[in-house]
Design an enzyme around this catalytic site. Structure first.
Site, mmCIF file in Angstrom:
data_model
loop_
_atom_site.group_PDB
_atom_site.id
_atom_site.type_symbol
_atom_site.label_atom_id
_atom_site.label_comp_id
_atom_site.label_asym_id
_atom_site.label_seq_id
_atom_site.Cartn_x
_atom_site.Cartn_y
_atom_site.Cartn_z
ATOM 1 C CD GLN A 144 9.314 29.349 -27.503
ATOM 2 O OE1 GLN A 144 8.642 30.275 -27.900
ATOM 3 N NE2 GLN A 144 9.142 28.704 -26.521
ATOM 4 N NE ARG A 187 6.806 31.155 -29.907
ATOM 5 C CZ ARG A 187 6.153 31.935 -29.475
ATOM 6 N NH1 ARG A 187 5.201 33.002 -29.896
ATOM 7 N NH2 ARG A 187 5.496 31.505 -28.137
ATOM 8 C CG ASN A 211 -5.679 29.027 -22.499
ATOM 9 O OD1 ASN A 211 -4.744 29.688 -23.385
ATOM 10 N ND2 ASN A 211 -6.092 29.265 -21.500
ATOM 11 C CG ASP A 244 -3.349 26.103 -20.874
ATOM 12 O OD1 ASP A 244 -3.615 27.079 -21.441
ATOM 13 O OD2 ASP A 244 -1.960 25.973 -20.534
ATOM 14 N NE ARG A 260 -1.584 23.332 -25.362
ATOM 15 C CZ ARG A 260 -1.039 24.329 -24.697
ATOM 16 N NH1 ARG A 260 -0.293 25.457 -25.688
ATOM 17 N NH2 ARG A 260 -1.032 24.451 -23.586
#
Lengths: 181, 578
Positions: free
Chosen positions: B91, B140, B268, B310, B337
């Site tokens: 990623q 990352r 979350n 989530d 999201r």
């Protein structure tokens, strides 16, 4: 008294976290205890297992010291009872009254194999790791039937005497993932 | 040419020639010449470099290089590739500082490469413990400061490396990986501070953001994303729920250098079903404005209250100056999201709600009130004891992969997913440290596609000033799960699909201008850099983690979806064919 007894102990042992032997792999003669659920800590006997699953999650327990070997998650075991007629030849040879045991640690990334569900690629129920969806067929030595796992789950030979289960030898095969994270 | 010269020198003088060989042919070995990274260089990065997660502190994901543009991108061709040797989700953006590239991979590897030739200088391999398991085996990127690199690891350490040699300079334990605490993000570097946020929302952690001194790794401050007793916001929790309430902070923050404010996204609430943690649950699913010197919370905006889906809102908002209704707004833009495209205003002391609209279909929200709180439809809010379905799925309208903003077009480019819904049956599960704690059975988590859906992934171009969608590209047989990068050549680069392609689109029209099939699927972030007058585009191709999970779910749901996306990481570098 406690201080004297603990001289030479590791830091973690002094903190009272992990008693000696609790992170050692299962050994011949170890008993098996439930690792989760209402019966956590209780001995697993043949009578606890229903033919066709689901599997029981268990820790090995040293019968002499009563130490449960739960300090390493690599020691968690899946015990399942299946119809011996459904097992392949090698698995049947190892089974005791249809009961077989495997490492609960996925061979892919080392996640716990938690599910007993219908396979994505067949009609039978299989062990499934929900981290990356690898599936293992316990009837065929826990070989991989779906997902990224590179090899079968390690098997643990069992012995059965008067309804009580014990470990009959070391893990067969490698325990744990190939690429931890 | 160079090689033959070196051979000649070797014959003439062994000692001199040996030094020469090591430096110019770039055999494995230390970097001879490295440009130290300063606050000034991070605040105003040279156009040829990519030294922060999104290149600039404002999080735009935009390169000012324009040698590669809409008229010549069809001639883009691979220059070199490099196998990372590991599988799973790659990623990280390749980070580039004056000709040196640092690539991180799953398993805590850092690989230092000559960004022009692809030759390896050195490689650091973290020795991860054998009992570590990871739902998100990835990394990352490394943060840069002076002549050091900073890596955050899945066994929950922050490690400082010598940029020239890869040698470990310090190694600080952050928390205990055996309790489900881990790190995957690229550290944010601000004025000699190494700032990271913890992962582990699926293990019932209490999230935090922590700063270490870049020189020695000493902890400078730690701000919990869930307020403790006596702190403002603590009363949005009941009982002891706050102690394991989630709020992980696993993506790199952005930074407003003028007001010296860090903007950091928070994840979350845990466990998932909302009625297992009644209340608004600050600061889960929020953006925090932090003082980089003290970690003090200056302001916040909560994207939704009592998170039950989530829906991590960890992706940090982009800092964009917007012209809106005749005035300039210092905005924060966040395609959430939770399916809402957010436009907020940042002031030195507050974050104000400006506008919000759904950018994919959602049945969870009935609207947004004037203060910026979305109004929930209880029929689509997961609770304990019954199965609840909701759209979009738990991976949301856009997950962690970054959107990009082009100052030239004024558009925001969003890697979105449409036509997905999800659901699960909430249940009460006792917390065991180090074990998954979702509030549902992992095998019960569903991903459903809408009947008759003709596509899933969408690359969307939005004008954040007007709220109008300017163009959209649909991906018929794949989700879109990769970060987007824009360039001054009016190009938008993105991978993210299960057909393994890396693509370039026209930033103004959305026309597909170029594509290249790669070794694996791309979940990483494209970057651009320049060396000796040549512009390069770089990307890691290496499918895994949640892109793979969605793929597996698609395969079981749909006929005709590519079943096998091969894994294994490769760094790809492209330039124009000469």
């Amino acid at each position: 008294m406690a201080t004297t007894a603990c001289l030479g102990c590791s830091t973690r042992a002094r903190a009272g976290e992990d008693p000696p032997g609790s992170d050692e792999r299962p050994q011949k003669g170890d008993l098996l205890v439930f690792s989760e659920g209402d019966q956590e800590g209780k001995l697993v006997t043949a009578a606890d297992l229903k033919v066709g699953g689901p599997p029981i999650h268990a820790w090995p327990k040293d019968p002499t010291t009563s130490v449960v070997r739960s300090a390493s998650r690599l020691n968690e075991i899946l015990i399942i009872k299946l119809d011996p007629a459904d097992l392949d030849e090698k698995t049947r040879a190892r089974a005791v009254d249809g009961i077989i045991a495997y490492s609960a640690i996925c061979s892919h990334a080392g996640c716990p194999v938690t599910a007993w569900v219908k396979s994505d690629v067949g009609d039978k129920e299989v062990f499934k790791c929900m981290c990356h969806n690898s599936e293992f067929d316990p009837r065929a030595g826990a070989q991989v039937v779906f997902g990224p796992a590179p090899r079968r789950l390690a098997a643990l030979p069992l012995a059965l005497a008067d309804g009580s289960l014990s470990v009959a030898g070391n893990f067969m095969g490698k325990v744990g993932g190939t690429q931890p994270g | 040419m160079k090689t033959s010269m070196i051979r000649k020198q070797w014959l003439l003088s062994g000692l001199v020639a040996f030094t020469c060989l090591a430096s110019t042919a770039a055999l494995s070995g230390p970097i001879e010449s490295y440009s130290p990274v300063t606050a000034q260089r991070l605040e105003n990065p040279e156009p040829n470099n990519w030294m922060l997660y999104r290149r600039t502190y404002d999080g735009h994901g935009y390169s000012p290089l324009d040698q590669i543009n809409t008229s010549n991108v069809k001639n883009l061709t691979p220059v070199w590739t490099f196998s990372t040797g590991v599988v799973e989700g790659h990623q990280a953006p390749p980070i580039v500082n004056n000709g040196v590239m640092f690539v991180t991979t799953p398993m805590g590897q850092v690989i230092a490469l000559n960004a022009k030739t692809g030759d390896e200088y050195w490689r650091y391999k973290r020795q991860l413990p054998d009992d570590l398991f990871q739902l998100h085996p990835t990394n990352r990127g490394v943060g840069l400061w002076e002549d050091k690199l900073y890596l955050a690891t899945t066994d929950d350490h922050v490690v400082a490396l010598d940029a020239k040699t890869g040698k470990v300079l310090w190694d600080t334990k952050v928390q205990d990986y055996r309790k489900g605490q881990y790190l995957t993000l690229m550290p944010l570097i601000v004025d000699g501070k190494v700032i990271v946020g913890g992962s582990g929302g699926e293990f019932g952690v209490r999230g935090y953001i922590v700063a270490y001194d870049a020189k020695e790794g000493k902890e400078l401050w730690r701000t919990y994303t869930i307020p403790g007793e006596g702190e403002p916001g603590h009363d949005t929790w009941q009982g002891d729920d706050w102690k394991n309430g989630g709020g992980s902070a696993w993506m790199t923050g952005n930074y407003d250098k003028e007001t010296r404010t860090i903007y950091w996204g928070v994840g979350n609430a845990a466990p998932w079903p909302g009625d297992s943690h009644p209340g608004d649950n600050l600061y889960t699913a929020s953006v925090l404005a932090l003082d980089p010197d003290t970690g003090k919370i200056k302001a916040y905006h909560q994207y939704h209250q009592n998170d039950s889906w989530d829906w991590d809102e960890v992706d940090a908002p982009m800092l964009i100056d917007l012209q809106r209704n005749g005035r300039t707004i210092k905005s924060l833009v966040h395609p959430g999201r939770n399916a809402i495209f957010w436009v907020l205003e940042r002031t030195p002391t507050k974050i104000n709600y400006v506008a919000g609209w759904p950018f994919v279909f959602t049945d969870v929200w009935k609207g947004i009130d004037e203060t910026g709180k979305p109004i929930v439809d209880p029929a689509h809010k997961p609770v304990i004891g019954k199965r609840v379905e909701f759209c979009p799925s738990l991976w949301g309208g856009k997950d962690w992969p970054s959107a990009a903003y082009s100052q030239r077009t004024g558009l925001v480019y969003v890697p979105a997913n449409e036509n997905f819904c999800g659901g699960f049956t909430g249940e009460k599960v006792p917390l065991k440290p180090g074990e998954l704690w979702l509030g549902t059975k992992p095998e019960d988590i569903g991903l459903k596609t809408k009947p008759g859906a003709d596509h899933f992934g969408e690359l969307q171009a939005w004008d954040p000033a007007t709220g109008k969608k300017v163009w959209q590209h649909n991906f018929p047989k794949s989700h879109l799960f990769g970060s987007v990068t824009a360039t001054a050549g009016d190009l938008v680069f993105v991978g993210g699909t299960n057909d393994r392609y890396f693509r370039a689109f026209h930033a103004k029209t959305g026309e597909l201008l170029w594509e290249q099939k790669t070794n694996s699927g791309i979940v990483g972030m494209p970057v651009s850099y320049e060396i000796d007058g040549t512009q390069y585009i770089a990307i890691q191709s290496g499918w895994g983690v949640d892109a793979q999970r969605i793929q597996d779910a698609l395969v079981t749901n749909n006929i005709g979806i590519e079943a096998n996306v091969p894994q294994g990481g490769v760094v790809w570098v492209f330039a124009l064919k000469k």
